[in-house]
Write a protein that holds these residues in place. Structure first.
Motif, PDB file in Angstrom:
ATOM      1  N   THR A 140      -6.331  12.020  -1.089  1.00  0.00           N
ATOM      2  CA  THR A 140      -7.388  12.384  -2.012  1.00  0.00           C
ATOM      3  C   THR A 140      -6.856  12.314  -3.434  1.00  0.00           C
ATOM      4  OG1 THR A 140      -9.072  14.047  -2.537  1.00  0.00           O
ATOM      5  CG2 THR A 140      -6.898  14.867  -1.946  1.00  0.00           C
ATOM      6  N   LEU A 141      -7.757  12.073  -4.386  1.00  0.00           N
ATOM      7  CA  LEU A 141      -7.366  12.080  -5.782  1.00  0.00           C
ATOM      8  C   LEU A 141      -7.126  13.519  -6.234  1.00  0.00           C
ATOM      9  CD1 LEU A 141      -9.827   9.494  -7.377  1.00  0.00           C
ATOM     10  CD2 LEU A 141      -7.373   9.230  -7.027  1.00  0.00           C
ATOM     11  N   VAL A 142      -6.144  13.696  -7.100  1.00  0.00           N
ATOM     12  CA  VAL A 142      -5.845  15.010  -7.660  1.00  0.00           C
ATOM     13  C   VAL A 142      -6.737  15.200  -8.861  1.00  0.00           C
ATOM     14  CG1 VAL A 142      -4.066  16.406  -8.768  1.00  0.00           C
ATOM     15  CG2 VAL A 142      -3.466  14.932  -6.837  1.00  0.00           C
ATOM     16  N   ASP A 143      -7.422  16.351  -8.924  1.00  0.00           N
ATOM     17  CA  ASP A 143      -8.269  16.657 -10.081  1.00  0.00           C
ATOM     18  C   ASP A 143      -7.409  16.782 -11.315  1.00  0.00           C
ATOM     19  OD1 ASP A 143     -10.541  16.727  -8.505  1.00  0.00           O
ATOM     20  OD2 ASP A 143     -10.342  18.871  -8.096  1.00  0.00           O
ATOM     21  N   GLU A 144      -7.916  16.212 -12.400  1.00  0.00           N
ATOM     22  CA  GLU A 144      -7.155  16.283 -13.663  1.00  0.00           C
ATOM     23  C   GLU A 144      -7.513  17.515 -14.430  1.00  0.00           C
ATOM     24  OE1 GLU A 144      -6.742  12.731 -15.905  1.00  0.00           O
ATOM     25  OE2 GLU A 144      -7.269  11.513 -14.182  1.00  0.00           O
ATOM     26  N   LEU A 153       0.835  -1.198   0.000  1.00  0.00           N
ATOM     27  CA  LEU A 153       0.000   0.000   0.000  1.00  0.00           C
ATOM     28  C   LEU A 153       0.873   1.254   0.000  1.00  0.00           C
ATOM     29  CD1 LEU A 153      -2.712   1.480   0.225  1.00  0.00           C
ATOM     30  CD2 LEU A 153      -2.593   1.120   2.689  1.00  0.00           C
ATOM     31  N   GLU A 154       1.892   1.273   0.837  1.00  0.00           N
ATOM     32  CA  GLU A 154       2.782   2.435   0.909  1.00  0.00           C
ATOM     33  C   GLU A 154       3.495   2.666  -0.423  1.00  0.00           C
ATOM     34  OE1 GLU A 154       6.342   4.270   3.695  1.00  0.00           O
ATOM     35  OE2 GLU A 154       5.744   2.184   3.959  1.00  0.00           O
ATOM     36  N   GLU A 155       3.985   1.598  -1.042  1.00  0.00           N
ATOM     37  CA  GLU A 155       4.658   1.718  -2.341  1.00  0.00           C
ATOM     38  C   GLU A 155       3.712   2.278  -3.399  1.00  0.00           C
ATOM     39  OE1 GLU A 155       6.232  -2.111  -3.351  1.00  0.00           O
ATOM     40  OE2 GLU A 155       7.535  -2.171  -1.579  1.00  0.00           O
ATOM     41  N   GLU A 156       2.493   1.775  -3.415  1.00  0.00           N
ATOM     42  CA  GLU A 156       1.527   2.240  -4.419  1.00  0.00           C
ATOM     43  C   GLU A 156       1.150   3.697  -4.178  1.00  0.00           C
ATOM     44  OE1 GLU A 156      -0.485   2.230  -7.861  1.00  0.00           O
ATOM     45  OE2 GLU A 156       0.781   0.599  -7.116  1.00  0.00           O
ATOM     46  N   LEU A 157       0.935   4.079  -2.922  1.00  0.00           N
ATOM     47  CA  LEU A 157       0.622   5.483  -2.621  1.00  0.00           C
ATOM     48  C   LEU A 157       1.785   6.393  -3.006  1.00  0.00           C
ATOM     49  CD1 LEU A 157      -1.273   5.151   0.767  1.00  0.00           C
ATOM     50  CD2 LEU A 157      -2.195   6.045  -1.385  1.00  0.00           C
ATOM     51  N   ASP A 158       3.021   5.961  -2.737  1.00  0.00           N
ATOM     52  CA  ASP A 158       4.195   6.745  -3.150  1.00  0.00           C
ATOM     53  C   ASP A 158       4.204   6.930  -4.660  1.00  0.00           C
ATOM     54  OD1 ASP A 158       5.054   6.976  -0.529  1.00  0.00           O
ATOM     55  OD2 ASP A 158       6.596   5.407  -0.700  1.00  0.00           O
ATOM     56  N   SER A 159       3.939   5.852  -5.394  1.00  0.00           N
ATOM     57  CA  SER A 159       3.919   5.908  -6.854  1.00  0.00           C
ATOM     58  C   SER A 159       2.823   6.851  -7.351  1.00  0.00           C
ATOM     59  CB  SER A 159       3.698   4.499  -7.417  1.00  0.00           C
ATOM     60  OG  SER A 159       3.510   4.547  -8.812  1.00  0.00           O
ATOM     61  N   LEU A 160       1.636   6.751  -6.761  1.00  0.00           N
ATOM     62  CA  LEU A 160       0.530   7.630  -7.164  1.00  0.00           C
ATOM     63  C   LEU A 160       0.842   9.091  -6.855  1.00  0.00           C
ATOM     64  CD1 LEU A 160      -2.450   5.398  -6.016  1.00  0.00           C
ATOM     65  CD2 LEU A 160      -1.950   6.080  -8.378  1.00  0.00           C
ATOM     66  N   GLN A 161       1.517   9.344  -5.744  1.00  0.00           N
ATOM     67  CA  GLN A 161       1.888  10.715  -5.405  1.00  0.00           C
ATOM     68  C   GLN A 161       2.961  11.242  -6.357  1.00  0.00           C
ATOM     69  OE1 GLN A 161       1.834  11.749  -0.979  1.00  0.00           O
ATOM     70  NE2 GLN A 161       1.999   9.502  -0.963  1.00  0.00           N
ATOM     71  N   GLU A 162       3.923  10.397  -6.726  1.00  0.00           N
ATOM     72  CA  GLU A 162       4.965  10.802  -7.677  1.00  0.00           C
ATOM     73  C   GLU A 162       4.366  11.161  -9.035  1.00  0.00           C
ATOM     74  OE1 GLU A 162       7.804   7.629  -7.825  1.00  0.00           O
ATOM     75  OE2 GLU A 162       8.443   7.959  -5.748  1.00  0.00           O
ATOM     76  N   ARG A 163       3.304  10.468  -9.430  1.00  0.00           N
ATOM     77  CA  ARG A 163       2.628  10.733 -10.703  1.00  0.00           C
ATOM     78  C   ARG A 163       1.553  11.807 -10.564  1.00  0.00           C
ATOM     79  NH1 ARG A 163       0.351   5.394 -12.496  1.00  0.00           N
ATOM     80  NH2 ARG A 163       0.306   5.020 -10.293  1.00  0.00           N
ATOM     81  N   ASP A 164       1.487  12.431  -9.395  1.00  0.00           N
ATOM     82  CA  ASP A 164       0.524  13.494  -9.102  1.00  0.00           C
ATOM     83  C   ASP A 164      -0.918  13.048  -9.326  1.00  0.00           C
ATOM     84  OD1 ASP A 164       0.106  16.038  -8.059  1.00  0.00           O
ATOM     85  OD2 ASP A 164      -0.111  16.938 -10.048  1.00  0.00           O
ATOM     86  N   VAL A 171      -2.460  11.288  -6.604  1.00  0.00           N
ATOM     87  CA  VAL A 171      -2.974  11.299  -5.233  1.00  0.00           C
ATOM     88  C   VAL A 171      -2.152  12.304  -4.433  1.00  0.00           C
ATOM     89  CG1 VAL A 171      -3.123   9.924  -3.112  1.00  0.00           C
ATOM     90  CG2 VAL A 171      -3.807   8.913  -5.283  1.00  0.00           C
ATOM     91  N   ARG A 172      -2.836  12.962  -3.511  1.00  0.00           N
ATOM     92  CA  ARG A 172      -2.158  13.922  -2.637  1.00  0.00           C
ATOM     93  C   ARG A 172      -2.585  13.634  -1.205  1.00  0.00           C
ATOM     94  NH1 ARG A 172      -3.764  18.808  -4.815  1.00  0.00           N
ATOM     95  NH2 ARG A 172      -2.088  18.540  -6.281  1.00  0.00           N
ATOM     96  N   TYR A 173      -1.654  13.791  -0.272  1.00  0.00           N
ATOM     97  CA  TYR A 173      -1.972  13.615   1.141  1.00  0.00           C
ATOM     98  C   TYR A 173      -2.146  14.985   1.777  1.00  0.00           C
ATOM     99  CZ  TYR A 173      -1.839  12.512   6.037  1.00  0.00           C
ATOM    100  OH  TYR A 173      -2.168  12.408   7.354  1.00  0.00           O
TER     101      TYR A 173
END
Length: 126
Positions: free
Chosen positions: A122-126, A99-110, A112-114
């Motif tokens: 939360t999801l980042v609006d596109e 879960l942590e790895e996936e959240l890190d990846s999603l944050q790097e790709r902008d 998801v934001r914490y």
């Protein structure tokens, strides 16, 4: 497990129930067992990303027929009795790291934001 069991009902959107049913089937669990396990895991601080599919949630080499789950359970109880919480820990042993790895990846790709102020991810609006 005690014979003093009680029913709990919840109402979820139809598409969420369908996802839960599919995931439960892939894990070889009943819907009740799946929901009970997910609630217990959630109470321990684990969450499943809402956008994640069961296929994305499985580790490499997992068995959609549920044999991997069977092996984990058998391994956990091989040395004697195991509590429900011990079995949940055994089944989800690597989930927190994944879960942590996936959240890190999603944050790097902008994607998801914490935000502690807003109470979490939360999801980042596109």
């Amino acid at each position: 497990m005690s014979d003093d069991r009680r029913s709990v009902k919840t109402y979820v959107p139809a598409d969420q129930k369908t996802r839960w049913q599919r995931h439960a089937e892939e894990l070889g669990m009943s819907q009740s067992e799946f929901v009970r396990t997910m609630v217990q895991a959630g109470r321990r601080g684990f969450t499943l990303p809402e956008e994640s599919s069961p296929e994305e949630s499985r580790s490499e080499g997992s068995d959609p027929g549920g044999h991997d789950l069977e092996r984990r359970i058998e391994s956990a109880i091989a040395d004697g009795h195991s509590s429900w919480d011990d079995l949940v820990d055994a089944v989800f042993a690597d989930f927190e790291d994944r879960l942590e790895e996936e959240l890190d990846s999603l944050q790097e790709r902008d994607r998801v934001r914490y935000s502690g102020r807003d109470g979490g991810y939360t999801l980042v609006d596109e």
